[in-house]
Write an enzyme that holds these catalytic residues in place. Structure first.
Site, PDB file in Angstrom:
ATOM      1  N   GLU A  30     -42.261 101.530 -50.076  1.00 40.51           N
ATOM      2  CA  GLU A  30     -42.477 100.429 -49.135  1.00 40.51           C
ATOM      3  C   GLU A  30     -42.024  99.119 -49.776  1.00 40.51           C
ATOM      4  O   GLU A  30     -41.584  98.203 -49.102  1.00 40.51           O
ATOM      5  CB  GLU A  30     -43.958 100.351 -48.732  1.00 40.51           C
ATOM      6  CG  GLU A  30     -44.161  99.644 -47.403  1.00 40.51           C
ATOM      7  CD  GLU A  30     -45.551  99.826 -46.828  1.00 40.51           C
ATOM      8  OE1 GLU A  30     -45.656 100.089 -45.626  1.00 40.51           O
ATOM      9  OE2 GLU A  30     -46.542  99.691 -47.571  1.00 40.51           O
ATOM     10  N   GLY A  85     -51.017  94.818 -49.129  1.00 42.97           N
ATOM     11  CA  GLY A  85     -51.790  96.038 -48.879  1.00 42.97           C
ATOM     12  C   GLY A  85     -51.636  97.070 -49.984  1.00 42.97           C
ATOM     13  O   GLY A  85     -52.612  97.604 -50.508  1.00 42.97           O
ATOM     14  N   ARG A  86     -50.397  97.342 -50.367  1.00 38.80           N
ATOM     15  CA  ARG A  86     -50.165  98.405 -51.361  1.00 38.80           C
ATOM     16  C   ARG A  86     -50.465  97.948 -52.787  1.00 38.80           C
ATOM     17  O   ARG A  86     -50.307  98.725 -53.724  1.00 38.80           O
ATOM     18  CB  ARG A  86     -48.743  98.943 -51.227  1.00 38.80           C
ATOM     19  CG  ARG A  86     -47.650  97.899 -51.337  1.00 38.80           C
ATOM     20  CD  ARG A  86     -46.307  98.467 -50.891  1.00 38.80           C
ATOM     21  NE  ARG A  86     -45.278  97.441 -50.825  1.00 38.80           N
ATOM     22  CZ  ARG A  86     -45.052  96.660 -49.783  1.00 38.80           C
ATOM     23  NH1 ARG A  86     -45.814  96.746 -48.702  1.00 38.80           N
ATOM     24  NH2 ARG A  86     -44.076  95.780 -49.788  1.00 38.80           N
ATOM     25  N   LYS A  88     -44.485 100.867 -34.709  1.00 36.08           N
ATOM     26  CA  LYS A  88     -45.806 100.451 -34.202  1.00 36.08           C
ATOM     27  C   LYS A  88     -45.666  99.850 -32.813  1.00 36.08           C
ATOM     28  O   LYS A  88     -46.446 100.143 -31.913  1.00 36.08           O
ATOM     29  CB  LYS A  88     -46.404  99.365 -35.117  1.00 36.08           C
ATOM     30  CG  LYS A  88     -46.951  99.825 -36.419  1.00 36.08           C
ATOM     31  CD  LYS A  88     -47.746  98.652 -37.019  1.00 36.08           C
ATOM     32  CE  LYS A  88     -47.890  98.768 -38.505  1.00 36.08           C
ATOM     33  NZ  LYS A  88     -48.434  97.560 -39.113  1.00 36.08           N
ATOM     34  N   HIS A 143     -44.124 125.919 -60.788  1.00 39.02           N
ATOM     35  CA  HIS A 143     -44.022 127.191 -60.076  1.00 39.02           C
ATOM     36  C   HIS A 143     -43.500 127.000 -58.663  1.00 39.02           C
ATOM     37  O   HIS A 143     -43.636 127.890 -57.832  1.00 39.02           O
ATOM     38  CB  HIS A 143     -45.390 127.880 -60.065  1.00 39.02           C
ATOM     39  CG  HIS A 143     -45.866 128.175 -61.454  1.00 39.02           C
ATOM     40  ND1 HIS A 143     -45.686 129.401 -62.062  1.00 39.02           N
ATOM     41  CD2 HIS A 143     -46.449 127.372 -62.379  1.00 39.02           C
ATOM     42  CE1 HIS A 143     -46.170 129.337 -63.297  1.00 39.02           C
ATOM     43  NE2 HIS A 143     -46.635 128.120 -63.508  1.00 39.02           N
TER      44      HIS A 143
HETATM   45  C1  G6Q Z   1     -49.050  97.859 -47.388  1.00 37.29           C
HETATM   46  C2  G6Q Z   1     -48.821  97.846 -45.976  1.00 37.29           C
HETATM   47  C3  G6Q Z   1     -49.636  98.809 -45.156  1.00 37.29           C
HETATM   48  C4  G6Q Z   1     -51.055  98.358 -44.865  1.00 37.29           C
HETATM   49  C5  G6Q Z   1     -51.618  99.231 -43.737  1.00 37.29           C
HETATM   50  C6  G6Q Z   1     -53.047  98.881 -43.418  1.00 37.29           C
HETATM   51  O1  G6Q Z   1     -48.523  97.136 -48.185  1.00 37.29           O
HETATM   52  O2  G6Q Z   1     -48.909  96.554 -45.525  1.00 37.29           O
HETATM   53  O3  G6Q Z   1     -49.685 100.095 -45.713  1.00 37.29           O
HETATM   54  O4  G6Q Z   1     -51.836  98.429 -46.018  1.00 37.29           O
HETATM   55  O5  G6Q Z   1     -50.816  99.109 -42.603  1.00 37.29           O
HETATM   56  O6  G6Q Z   1     -53.155  97.559 -43.014  1.00 37.29           O
HETATM   57  P1  G6Q Z   1     -54.550  96.893 -42.843  1.00 37.29           P
HETATM   58  O7  G6Q Z   1     -55.231  96.852 -44.161  1.00 37.29           O
HETATM   59  O8  G6Q Z   1     -54.276  95.515 -42.304  1.00 37.29           O
HETATM   60  O9  G6Q Z   1     -55.329  97.736 -41.866  1.00 37.29           O
END
Ligand code: G6Q
Length: 550
Positions: A358, A272-273, A509, A389
């Site tokens: 992460e 994801g990241r 979660k 500042h």
């Molecule tokens: C990133 C994580 C996390 C992920 C979000 C959204 O490396 O896994 O930030 O991107 O939880 O997940 P979805 O894209 O599956 O909705």
């Protein structure tokens, strides 16, 4: 190649560094510069149009050699090859980590499990380009025949931070006739504020979710569908022209009601990241167009190739990663400040927070043993000169050692008046002030009253890197992101941790899903949390006018 079985701190390459640190701890940057006229030009590296001055770090040539020796001892070169060749280096999820494939040119190939994935990547890029051109040229029309004027990206975490950051960073290269908004938070405020002034007939939603099951994103996507249908006479066929999806899960996309012809896929091997240059970047491509998106990918790729091939003492991401290890583990620095002197990079520190923390906020090794050193530091920052500042006070005179990454550009995106020279003078001045400070004698020589002198002394010896690139543009942005991605990997390899999983976000979660019905139920729910959580739930229910157990 050495196999990483012994603990990190028992390696002789680590102990050499520990011993070296004992000699370095009290050495002053002032002295290092005073006795070495070439230091400021020698302790630098340049690649792919990015100049890195790392001379204002508390290091000597020997430190660099010892850090490189550690990287070699740990087998960083092989680990880089493992990533580039698709080995399953995300061990806890049993996945390859191939964001580098997202920017690999068509002419190259990366074979994973017997299949070349590069053509798949380009097939999606081509579909994205066709779609983006249709929207940008006004050929893709909304349900009532109106041109799309607004694009709302719905996603969170990796499906939001990259798109927001890239849109902000490249705004001056964007199609100004299109309005871009980003909705991430499950707090309804985010959705309401993003859409309150938009006309549904002209609005396109991108539902960006790798899993297409994330609570926040699916809740916002549902609200977006209701919002659209309420404005378009509840005609369900309208969804097709106003919703597209970015996901790895076609079945969930179609269950939601989005035609899979309007879905842009990516793959499990994109974390994801690490996904902003995949189809998750659809909003970016809509904003800047396919050609500039291609320039951004080419920028990423240049740094990828550099990381893969350059010797570590000339390798920008490796140097940045190894310096982070040096400060985190030997100087016990807890955080790194990233300070871009470019207003368009205002979301870059927030993006880096996820990328770095992460990835490397881990407490066990790949083998599941507790790590024997600290791991990922806290990353934070704000654009200069604004930060000067506010929090720079603590960096200059506080009690914490905070290594800084300054990011600066030779040319402004907007050349007006003397602004850019003033901006640049500030970034160089800050790095200079941090490194060299102002001594008691210097303060006294200014005629400062005795009692005030200690307050006005700057100890200096506060380290920083300065990254200097010609100008912020799509290519430079790709390079900067790739630089940090690979710095993160370098750190993770040294610490022998999995930089690509994120189990730490799971527990909250699960607990939230358990609490939702306890908040929403009509009747007072039986609560068996701890007494604090039970009490908070009851207080909340009362505030919402819901009954609580007596
Ligand atoms: C990133 C994580 C996390 C992920 C979000 C959204 O490396 O896994 O930030 O991107 O939880 O997940 P979805 O894209 O599956 O909705």
């Amino acid at each position: 190649m050495s196999v990483q079985l012994e603990s990190l701190t028992s390696r002789s390459s680590w102990q050499d560094l520990a011993q070296h640190y004992d000699g370095m701890r009290d050495i002053q940057l002032r002295d290092l510069f005073a006795k070495d006229a070439d230091r400021g030009t020698r302790l630098t590296a340049e690649a792919c149009g990015i100049f890195l001055d790392f001379s204002k770090n508390r290091i000597t040539d020997e430190t660099l050699q010892l850090l490189v020796a550690l990287a070699e001892d740990i087998g960083l070169r092989d680990k880089i090859e493992d990533m580039f060749t698709g080995k399953r280096i995300n061990v806890t999820e049993d996945r390859s980590v191939l964001h580098i494939a997202l920017r690999t040119p068509k002419t190259e190939s990366i074979v994973v499990d017997g299949e070349d994935i590069v053509p798949q990547v380009h097939a999606v890029l081509d579909r994205m380009a066709t779609f983006c051109n249709q929207v940008r040229d006004g050929l893709w029309r909304g349900h009532t025949g109106k041109r799309i004027r607004n694009v709302v990206n719905i996603g969170i975490g990796g499906s939001d931070l990259g798109p927001v950051m890239a849109y902000e960073a490249l705004r001056s290269y964007s199609e100004r006739d299109l309005t871009f908004r980003f909705v991430s938070n499950v707090d309804g405020t985010d959705f309401v504020e993003a859409t309150h002034d938009l006309n549904a007939e002209e609005t396109l939603f991108i539902v960006a979710s790798k899993t297409f099951s994330t609570l926040e994103t699916m809740t916002n996507a549902g609200s977006a569908r209701n919002w659209l249908l309420s404005q378009l006479g509840d005609d369900k066929t309208a969804v097709a022209k106003h919703f597209v999806a970015v996901s790895t899960h076609a079945n969930r996309v179609s269950e939601f009601g989005i035609d899979t012809n309007n879905m842009f896929e990516f793959w499990d091997w994109v974390g994801g990241r690490y996904s902003m240059d995949s189809a998750i970047g659809l909003s970016t491509m809509l904003a800047i167009g396919p050609d500039r998106f291609g320039e951004m990918l080419a920028g990423f790729h240049e740094i990828d190739s550099h990381f893969r091939t350059a010797p570590f003492d000339r390798n920008l991401p490796a140097i940045l990663g190894l310096l982070t290890v040096w400060y985190t583990n030997f100087f016990n620095a807890q955080s790194i400040a990233v300070l871009p002197y470019e207003q368009y990079l205002k979301r870059f520190p927030a993006y880096l927070q996820q990328l770095t923390m992460e990835s490397n906020g881990k407490q066990v090794t790949l083998e599941g043993h507790p790590v024997d050193t600290d791991t990922g530091p806290i990353y934070w920052g704000e654009p200069g000169t604004n930060g000067q500042h506010s929090f720079y006070q603590l960096i200059h005179q506080g009690t914490h050692l905070i290594p800084c990454d300054f990011i600066a550009f030779g040319k402004p995106v907007h050349a007006i008046g003397r602004h850019h020279d003033m901006l640049a003078s500030n970034v160089f001045a800050q790095a200079e002030a941090l490194a060299f400070g102002k001594t008691t004698e210097e303060v006294e020589a200014e005629g400062t009253e005795d009692w005030l002198v200690p307050h006005r002394v700057f100890n200096g010896n506060r380290p920083s890197n300065t990254l200097l690139a010609e100008q912020l543009n799509p290519s430079t942005l790709g390079k900067l992101i790739a630089l940090y991605e690979h710095s993160v990997y370098t750190q993770g390899v040294i610490w022998n941790i999995d930089s690509f999983d994120q189990w730490g976000v799971e527990l909250g979660k699960v607990l939230a899903n358990r609490i939702i019905p306890e908040l929403e139920s009509q009747d007072p729910p039986p609560l068996d949390h701890d007494s604090s959580t039970n009490n908070l739930i009851n207080k909340y229910r009362s505030m919402r006018g819901r009954s609580v157990q007596g």
